[in-house]
Each structure stands twice: as structure tokens, then as C-alpha cells.
Design a protein around this motif. Sequence first.
Motif, mmCIF file in Angstrom:
data_model
loop_
_atom_site.group_PDB
_atom_site.id
_atom_site.type_symbol
_atom_site.label_atom_id
_atom_site.label_comp_id
_atom_site.label_asym_id
_atom_site.label_seq_id
_atom_site.Cartn_x
_atom_site.Cartn_y
_atom_site.Cartn_z
ATOM 1 N N HIS A 57 51.468 9.301 19.173
ATOM 2 C CA HIS A 57 52.298 9.065 17.991
ATOM 3 C C HIS A 57 51.516 9.370 16.720
ATOM 4 O O HIS A 57 52.005 10.053 15.806
ATOM 5 N N VAL A 58 50.301 8.851 16.652
ATOM 6 C CA VAL A 58 49.469 9.034 15.462
ATOM 7 C C VAL A 58 49.186 10.513 15.230
ATOM 8 O O VAL A 58 49.275 11.017 14.098
ATOM 9 N N ILE A 59 48.868 11.228 16.291
ATOM 10 C CA ILE A 59 48.589 12.666 16.173
ATOM 11 C C ILE A 59 49.831 13.422 15.707
ATOM 12 O O ILE A 59 49.752 14.310 14.846
ATOM 13 N N ALA A 60 50.985 13.073 16.265
ATOM 14 C CA ALA A 60 52.234 13.744 15.887
ATOM 15 C C ALA A 60 52.564 13.491 14.417
ATOM 16 O O ALA A 60 53.043 14.393 13.714
ATOM 17 N N TRP A 61 52.320 12.275 13.946
ATOM 18 C CA TRP A 61 52.554 11.973 12.523
ATOM 19 C C TRP A 61 51.646 12.810 11.637
ATOM 20 O O TRP A 61 52.093 13.375 10.636
ATOM 21 N N GLU A 62 50.386 12.897 12.007
ATOM 22 C CA GLU A 62 49.423 13.625 11.180
ATOM 23 C C GLU A 62 49.674 15.126 11.212
ATOM 24 O O GLU A 62 49.311 15.839 10.275
ATOM 25 N N GLN A 63 50.288 15.620 12.265
ATOM 26 C CA GLN A 63 50.599 17.045 12.356
ATOM 27 C C GLN A 63 51.958 17.378 11.748
ATOM 28 O O GLN A 63 52.338 18.547 11.683
ATOM 29 N N GLY A 64 52.687 16.363 11.334
ATOM 30 C CA GLY A 64 53.991 16.587 10.737
ATOM 31 C C GLY A 64 55.096 16.855 11.735
ATOM 32 O O GLY A 64 56.203 17.237 11.355
ATOM 33 N N VAL A 65 54.805 16.647 13.015
ATOM 34 C CA VAL A 65 55.813 16.848 14.052
ATOM 35 C C VAL A 65 56.837 15.713 14.038
ATOM 36 O O VAL A 65 58.026 15.912 14.278
ATOM 37 N N MET A 66 56.359 14.506 13.763
ATOM 38 C CA MET A 66 57.213 13.326 13.669
ATOM 39 C C MET A 66 56.853 12.574 12.390
ATOM 40 O O MET A 66 55.820 12.855 11.769
ATOM 41 N N ALA A 67 57.701 11.626 12.019
ATOM 42 C CA ALA A 67 57.419 10.772 10.864
ATOM 43 C C ALA A 67 57.642 9.326 11.280
ATOM 44 O O ALA A 67 58.596 9.022 12.004
ATOM 45 N N PRO A 68 56.775 8.407 10.851
ATOM 46 C CA PRO A 68 56.959 7.004 11.217
ATOM 47 C C PRO A 68 58.187 6.402 10.535
ATOM 48 O O PRO A 68 58.540 6.789 9.416
ATOM 49 N N GLY A 69 58.836 5.452 11.250
ATOM 50 C CA GLY A 69 59.944 4.723 10.650
ATOM 51 C C GLY A 69 59.429 3.692 9.666
ATOM 52 O O GLY A 69 58.221 3.576 9.430
ATOM 53 N N GLY A 70 60.353 2.919 9.094
ATOM 54 C CA GLY A 70 59.970 1.958 8.073
ATOM 55 C C GLY A 70 58.931 0.954 8.534
ATOM 56 O O GLY A 70 57.889 0.768 7.888
ATOM 57 N N ASN A 71 59.187 0.281 9.675
ATOM 58 C CA ASN A 71 58.238 -0.709 10.190
ATOM 59 C C ASN A 71 56.931 -0.054 10.619
ATOM 60 O O ASN A 71 55.847 -0.624 10.445
ATOM 61 N N GLU A 72 57.029 1.134 11.175
ATOM 62 C CA GLU A 72 55.831 1.846 11.607
ATOM 63 C C GLU A 72 54.966 2.246 10.409
ATOM 64 O O GLU A 72 53.737 2.196 10.466
ATOM 65 N N LEU A 73 55.629 2.627 9.329
ATOM 66 C CA LEU A 73 54.899 3.014 8.125
ATOM 67 C C LEU A 73 54.110 1.835 7.567
ATOM 68 O O LEU A 73 52.950 1.977 7.174
ATOM 69 N N VAL A 74 54.743 0.662 7.530
ATOM 70 C CA VAL A 74 54.066 -0.540 7.029
ATOM 71 C C VAL A 74 52.870 -0.878 7.916
ATOM 72 O O VAL A 74 51.782 -1.207 7.425
ATOM 73 N N ALA A 75 53.072 -0.799 9.240
ATOM 74 C CA ALA A 75 51.984 -1.105 10.172
ATOM 75 C C ALA A 75 50.847 -0.095 10.041
ATOM 76 O O ALA A 75 49.657 -0.455 10.048
ATOM 77 N N LEU A 76 51.198 1.169 9.917
ATOM 78 C CA LEU A 76 50.184 2.210 9.782
ATOM 79 C C LEU A 76 49.361 1.989 8.514
ATOM 80 O O LEU A 76 48.129 2.117 8.530
ATOM 81 N N ALA A 77 50.042 1.644 7.426
ATOM 82 C CA ALA A 77 49.334 1.373 6.178
ATOM 83 C C ALA A 77 48.387 0.195 6.331
ATOM 84 O O ALA A 77 47.265 0.211 5.820
ATOM 85 N N GLY A 78 48.825 -0.835 7.068
ATOM 86 C CA GLY A 78 47.969 -1.994 7.282
ATOM 87 C C GLY A 78 46.713 -1.647 8.052
ATOM 88 O O GLY A 78 45.612 -2.085 7.707
ATOM 89 N N VAL A 79 46.864 -0.841 9.084
ATOM 90 C CA VAL A 79 45.708 -0.441 9.890
ATOM 91 C C VAL A 79 44.762 0.446 9.081
ATOM 92 O O VAL A 79 43.533 0.368 9.238
ATOM 93 N N LEU A 80 45.307 1.271 8.202
ATOM 94 C CA LEU A 80 44.487 2.180 7.401
ATOM 95 C C LEU A 80 44.022 1.550 6.097
ATOM 96 O O LEU A 80 43.429 2.232 5.250
ATOM 97 N N TRP A 81 44.307 0.282 5.903
ATOM 98 C CA TRP A 81 43.864 -0.457 4.726
ATOM 99 C C TRP A 81 44.323 0.218 3.430
ATOM 100 O O TRP A 81 43.534 0.488 2.505
#
Length: 243
Positions: A57-81
Motif C-alpha cells: 500500500h505504502v509503495i503504491a501511494w508513493e508511486q501514485g498508483v493509489m491514493a490513501p483514503g481519509g482515515n489512511e491519510l491521517v494515519a500515514l501523517a501520524g506515522v510520518l510525524w
Amino acid sequence: MWRVRRPPVPPPPPTPPNPPFDAHAARRLRLALGMGPEHVAYGMRVSYGLPYITPDHVIAWEQGVMAPGGNELVALAGVLWCAPCELIGRPRTLREHRAARGLTAEDVAGEVGLELLVYVRMEESGEWRGTERQSAILAEVLELSLADFLTLTGLDGKLAGLLRSAVTTRWQAYVRPVNKMVPLNRRFLEGVLHELHRYYQGQMAATLTWSDGSAATEASHAGRDFLDRIVEHFWARVDTNTP
């Protein structure tokens, strides 16, 4: 036997469109923290209760193949500080602009005077085909800049062609056709085109005068990249030089 009729199950509410995602920012932040995709996925699973997230999932987001949903975006931001807004990119499509303003398709369709189905089809196709008046209302409702409006109406491709010709030949010949698409002060526009032309010609001159082959190749690549992103460079100089 009498059969009890169950009431029909109502359809699920429409899923709101995902906000535009800045894939490059996500990758840059991850690398700055020294984390791999597996570390990000693990943090999202354990700390934010998203058990289905994998490194893929993370690789696909970074390659622009997929985009995180709302909850996923918040969680991703939390992990990336970082704050979620740091992972939201600039809207590109009609749907992304609408999502960035927190509007529904019904809101926009009603404002511009289109049937909902007609408007939704425009969003899905990525082609805005409204009238001049509807386009003006759309720009106001979505708070579109001139650059965004040209992109949504499909005119940025034509603008790119004019700008490439301006920087590779005589820029003076393209002031009028560019000015028809971009209603800026003519003298100001002349300055922007002249600046773009001078930069590109400088890159091309470097490939002919430098004796170092690797340096000349690098300049040639820079010139091609400049042409590929000519519209982006144009608006950047417009923003920088606007008083």
C-alpha cells in the motif's frame, strides 16, 4: 405461511472523494525518517488500527498508483510525524478541486446550473464542457486560479505548445496568442516570456560550448525537462514576478 417482508435496505451513502495526495512528499518524509515501507505499514496497523495496510500500500501511494483514503491519510501523517495537510497535494482534477473545498457533486451542479448526472459525467471523464457563464461560476465556486481553470478546461496543452514555441524560437511572436489565453498585462507577459526564453537558450548554449561531455549532457537533459514542465515554469514566474 405468511412471509414477513423485510424493509428494503437503503443504499450506502456516497463515498466522498479522496483529497489529492502528494506522493513525493510522502516518500521524502519517509526517507528523512530513515523508515522503509514496512515500518510505515507496521505503524499504521499497530498505532492506528488499520490491520489491512501492507508495505505494498505504502509503495503504491508513493508511486501514485493509489491514493490513501481519509482515515489512511491521517494515519500515514501520524506515522510520518507530520500534519495531514503536508501530504495533500495541489488539486488537479475537477473532483479533487471539489473535494478540497468540501463540496458535494450536488452542490457544484446546482451552483453552475447543470443536471447532477451531466456534471458527474464531466467529473468522471475529466472534461469540463460548460458554457462560458457556467465556467465563470465554476471558477468562483471552486476558487480556481487562472492556471487551474486552464487545466480543468483542457487548454493547458495548447498553452504548453505556445510556450515551447516561444522559448525555442522568437518569443516576441507568441506574446499575442499567449495573451489571448492568459489575460495578463501585456508588458508583464513580455517580461515573463523573455525570461523563459533566455533561460532555455542559456541551457542550449551550454550544450554547445562546454567541452565536458557529461556537463553538456546534463545541460541537455535540463533543457528537455524544462520544456516538459514549461507550463509549470510559466506560472511559477508569473507568481514570482507579480507585484
